[in-house]
Write a protein that holds these residues in place. Structure first.
Motif, PDB file in Angstrom:
ATOM      1  N   ILE A  27       0.836  -1.205   0.000  1.00  0.00           N
ATOM      2  CA  ILE A  27       0.000   0.000   0.000  1.00  0.00           C
ATOM      3  C   ILE A  27       0.872   1.257   0.000  1.00  0.00           C
ATOM      4  CG2 ILE A  27      -1.620   1.347   1.399  1.00  0.00           C
ATOM      5  CD1 ILE A  27      -2.823  -1.379   2.285  1.00  0.00           C
ATOM      6  N   TYR A  28       1.861   1.296   0.888  1.00  0.00           N
ATOM      7  CA  TYR A  28       2.739   2.470   0.965  1.00  0.00           C
ATOM      8  C   TYR A  28       3.536   2.642  -0.330  1.00  0.00           C
ATOM      9  CZ  TYR A  28       1.770   2.505   5.991  1.00  0.00           C
ATOM     10  OH  TYR A  28       1.165   2.552   7.211  1.00  0.00           O
ATOM     11  N   ALA A  29       3.991   1.543  -0.908  1.00  0.00           N
ATOM     12  CA  ALA A  29       4.758   1.625  -2.158  1.00  0.00           C
ATOM     13  C   ALA A  29       3.892   2.106  -3.304  1.00  0.00           C
ATOM     14  CB  ALA A  29       5.362   0.259  -2.477  1.00  0.00           C
ATOM     15  N   THR A  30       2.639   1.690  -3.336  1.00  0.00           N
ATOM     16  CA  THR A  30       1.724   2.158  -4.378  1.00  0.00           C
ATOM     17  C   THR A  30       1.480   3.657  -4.248  1.00  0.00           C
ATOM     18  OG1 THR A  30       0.657  -0.010  -4.400  1.00  0.00           O
ATOM     19  CG2 THR A  30      -0.548   1.810  -5.404  1.00  0.00           C
ATOM     20  N   ILE A  31       1.280   4.117  -3.027  1.00  0.00           N
ATOM     21  CA  ILE A  31       1.086   5.559  -2.802  1.00  0.00           C
ATOM     22  C   ILE A  31       2.336   6.331  -3.208  1.00  0.00           C
ATOM     23  CG2 ILE A  31       0.760   7.313  -1.012  1.00  0.00           C
ATOM     24  CD1 ILE A  31      -1.007   5.224   0.470  1.00  0.00           C
ATOM     25  N   LEU A  32       3.503   5.839  -2.800  1.00  0.00           N
ATOM     26  CA  LEU A  32       4.764   6.506  -3.126  1.00  0.00           C
ATOM     27  C   LEU A  32       5.002   6.542  -4.632  1.00  0.00           C
ATOM     28  CD1 LEU A  32       7.497   7.644  -1.881  1.00  0.00           C
ATOM     29  CD2 LEU A  32       8.369   5.355  -2.355  1.00  0.00           C
ATOM     30  N   THR A  33       4.788   5.426  -5.305  1.00  0.00           N
ATOM     31  CA  THR A  33       4.999   5.369  -6.750  1.00  0.00           C
ATOM     32  C   THR A  33       4.028   6.290  -7.480  1.00  0.00           C
ATOM     33  OG1 THR A  33       5.756   3.093  -6.524  1.00  0.00           O
ATOM     34  CG2 THR A  33       5.138   3.820  -8.720  1.00  0.00           C
ATOM     35  N   THR A  34       2.780   6.350  -7.017  1.00  0.00           N
ATOM     36  CA  THR A  34       1.793   7.246  -7.632  1.00  0.00           C
ATOM     37  C   THR A  34       2.205   8.706  -7.464  1.00  0.00           C
ATOM     38  OG1 THR A  34       0.059   5.639  -7.147  1.00  0.00           O
ATOM     39  CG2 THR A  34      -0.640   7.883  -7.666  1.00  0.00           C
ATOM     40  N   ILE A  35       2.642   9.071  -6.276  1.00  0.00           N
ATOM     41  CA  ILE A  35       3.085  10.448  -6.031  1.00  0.00           C
ATOM     42  C   ILE A  35       4.291  10.778  -6.900  1.00  0.00           C
ATOM     43  CG2 ILE A  35       4.140  11.973  -4.316  1.00  0.00           C
ATOM     44  CD1 ILE A  35       2.327  10.612  -2.224  1.00  0.00           C
ATOM     45  N   PHE A  36       5.276   9.861  -6.941  1.00  0.00           N
ATOM     46  CA  PHE A  36       6.456  10.095  -7.773  1.00  0.00           C
ATOM     47  C   PHE A  36       6.094  10.183  -9.249  1.00  0.00           C
ATOM     48  CE2 PHE A  36       9.967   8.324  -4.800  1.00  0.00           C
ATOM     49  CZ  PHE A  36       9.818   9.437  -4.001  1.00  0.00           C
ATOM     50  N   TYR A  37       5.132   9.364  -9.703  1.00  0.00           N
ATOM     51  CA  TYR A  37       4.714   9.406 -11.103  1.00  0.00           C
ATOM     52  C   TYR A  37       4.121  10.770 -11.446  1.00  0.00           C
ATOM     53  CZ  TYR A  37       2.349   8.388 -15.456  1.00  0.00           C
ATOM     54  OH  TYR A  37       1.937   8.430 -16.759  1.00  0.00           O
ATOM     55  N   PHE A  38       3.191  11.228 -10.615  1.00  0.00           N
ATOM     56  CA  PHE A  38       2.574  12.529 -10.906  1.00  0.00           C
ATOM     57  C   PHE A  38       3.560  13.678 -10.767  1.00  0.00           C
ATOM     58  CE2 PHE A  38      -1.494  10.285 -10.213  1.00  0.00           C
ATOM     59  CZ  PHE A  38      -2.098  10.647 -11.412  1.00  0.00           C
ATOM     60  N   LEU A  39       4.466  13.575  -9.811  1.00  0.00           N
ATOM     61  CA  LEU A  39       5.438  14.639  -9.612  1.00  0.00           C
ATOM     62  C   LEU A  39       6.447  14.694 -10.756  1.00  0.00           C
ATOM     63  CD1 LEU A  39       6.640  16.824  -7.703  1.00  0.00           C
ATOM     64  CD2 LEU A  39       8.030  15.011  -6.725  1.00  0.00           C
ATOM     65  N   PHE A  40       7.114  13.588 -11.040  1.00  0.00           N
ATOM     66  CA  PHE A  40       8.213  13.621 -11.997  1.00  0.00           C
ATOM     67  C   PHE A  40       7.772  13.458 -13.448  1.00  0.00           C
ATOM     68  CE2 PHE A  40      10.500  12.163  -8.114  1.00  0.00           C
ATOM     69  CZ  PHE A  40      11.291  13.291  -7.981  1.00  0.00           C
ATOM     70  N   ILE A  41       6.888  12.535 -13.734  1.00  0.00           N
ATOM     71  CA  ILE A  41       6.525  12.250 -15.121  1.00  0.00           C
ATOM     72  C   ILE A  41       5.411  13.169 -15.600  1.00  0.00           C
ATOM     73  CG2 ILE A  41       5.626  10.478 -16.680  1.00  0.00           C
ATOM     74  CD1 ILE A  41       7.118   8.423 -14.942  1.00  0.00           C
ATOM     75  N   PHE A  42       4.338  13.269 -14.840  1.00  0.00           N
ATOM     76  CA  PHE A  42       3.184  14.052 -15.277  1.00  0.00           C
ATOM     77  C   PHE A  42       3.427  15.551 -15.143  1.00  0.00           C
ATOM     78  CE2 PHE A  42      -1.077  15.877 -14.551  1.00  0.00           C
ATOM     79  CZ  PHE A  42      -1.666  15.512 -15.741  1.00  0.00           C
ATOM     80  N   TRP A  43       3.853  16.011 -13.964  1.00  0.00           N
ATOM     81  CA  TRP A  43       3.973  17.441 -13.714  1.00  0.00           C
ATOM     82  C   TRP A  43       5.258  18.020 -14.295  1.00  0.00           C
ATOM     83  CZ3 TRP A  43       5.897  20.146  -8.830  1.00  0.00           C
ATOM     84  CH2 TRP A  43       5.587  21.495  -8.876  1.00  0.00           C
ATOM     85  N   LEU A  44       6.405  17.410 -13.990  1.00  0.00           N
ATOM     86  CA  LEU A  44       7.672  17.951 -14.465  1.00  0.00           C
ATOM     87  C   LEU A  44       8.041  17.481 -15.868  1.00  0.00           C
ATOM     88  CD1 LEU A  44       9.761  17.683 -11.186  1.00  0.00           C
ATOM     89  CD2 LEU A  44       8.772  19.741 -12.194  1.00  0.00           C
ATOM     90  N   GLY A  45       7.380  16.436 -16.354  1.00  0.00           N
ATOM     91  CA  GLY A  45       7.626  15.951 -17.706  1.00  0.00           C
ATOM     92  C   GLY A  45       9.007  15.351 -17.910  1.00  0.00           C
ATOM     93  N   MET A  46       9.543  14.726 -16.881  1.00  0.00           N
ATOM     94  CA  MET A  46      10.874  14.135 -16.986  1.00  0.00           C
ATOM     95  C   MET A  46      10.798  12.797 -17.723  1.00  0.00           C
ATOM     96  SD  MET A  46      12.415  14.975 -13.237  1.00  0.00           S
ATOM     97  CE  MET A  46      14.060  14.454 -13.657  1.00  0.00           C
ATOM     98  N   PRO A  47      11.711  12.562 -18.624  1.00  0.00           N
ATOM     99  CA  PRO A  47      11.709  11.273 -19.341  1.00  0.00           C
ATOM    100  C   PRO A  47      12.379  10.188 -18.502  1.00  0.00           C
ATOM    101  CG  PRO A  47      13.441  12.671 -20.210  1.00  0.00           C
ATOM    102  CD  PRO A  47      12.706  13.486 -19.159  1.00  0.00           C
ATOM    103  N   PHE A  48      11.661   9.132 -18.219  1.00  0.00           N
ATOM    104  CA  PHE A  48      12.196   7.984 -17.507  1.00  0.00           C
ATOM    105  C   PHE A  48      12.062   6.771 -18.404  1.00  0.00           C
ATOM    106  CE2 PHE A  48      11.281  10.519 -13.636  1.00  0.00           C
ATOM    107  CZ  PHE A  48      12.522  10.419 -13.044  1.00  0.00           C
TER     108      PHE A  48
END
Length: 148
Positions: A120-141
């Motif tokens: 559960i904690y990992a899913t929350i963390l991964t979701t936050i990181f996804y929206f922060l880095f990929i969606f909002w900042l547009g960083m290519p991973f």
């Protein structure tokens, strides 16, 4: 104490290296405070300042260093192994899947959580990181073989 002074000198050396890198990158800047030189400059300045404080002003106290017990040592080595696995897996599984799997392991190993709580904690963390880095900042991973 001698260890504080040695640590301060090492900090000053690494700060000087970071500052020299910031000076080297300064001509390629976009603006005075924006560019590749900013982070090495800030970190280098902080390391030099804190190193000088350690060398000249901090009076350390004596303490006894104890070797970690078996459980702590095992969790430290497992965490290190998980980070190496992350480094390897991100190329093939992509950022999202490998971050989820490794963070489940890290929550389990370092936090001593149950597998359900870790997931559960990992899913929350991964979701936050996804929206922060990929969606909002547009960083290519890396997207990996699943293209996620």
């Amino acid at each position: 104490m001698l260890s504080d002074r040695v640590g301060g000198i090492i900090s000053i050396i690494f700060g000087s290296i970071a500052m020299s890198e910031a000076i080297r990158l300064f001509p390629a800047r976009m603006d005075t405070f924006v560019g590749d030189h900013t982070m090495p400059g800030i970190v280098g300045g902080a390391l030099i300042l804190l190193g000088l404080l350690l060398v000249f002003f901090v009076k350390g106290e004596n303490f006894k260093v104890e070797f970690p017990d078996r459980v702590i040592m095992k969790s430290m080595l497992l965490a290190l192994g998980l980070l190496f696995a992350y480094w390897f897996a991100i190329q093939y599984l992509g950022y999202v899947i490998s971050t989820l799997l490794v963070s489940i392991g890290l929550f389990k190993v370092l936090g001593f959580f149950s597998l359900a709580k870790s997931a559960i904690y990992a899913t929350i963390l991964t979701t936050i990181f996804y929206f922060l880095f990929i969606f909002w900042l547009g960083m290519p991973f890396p997207t990996g073989i699943f293209n996620i």
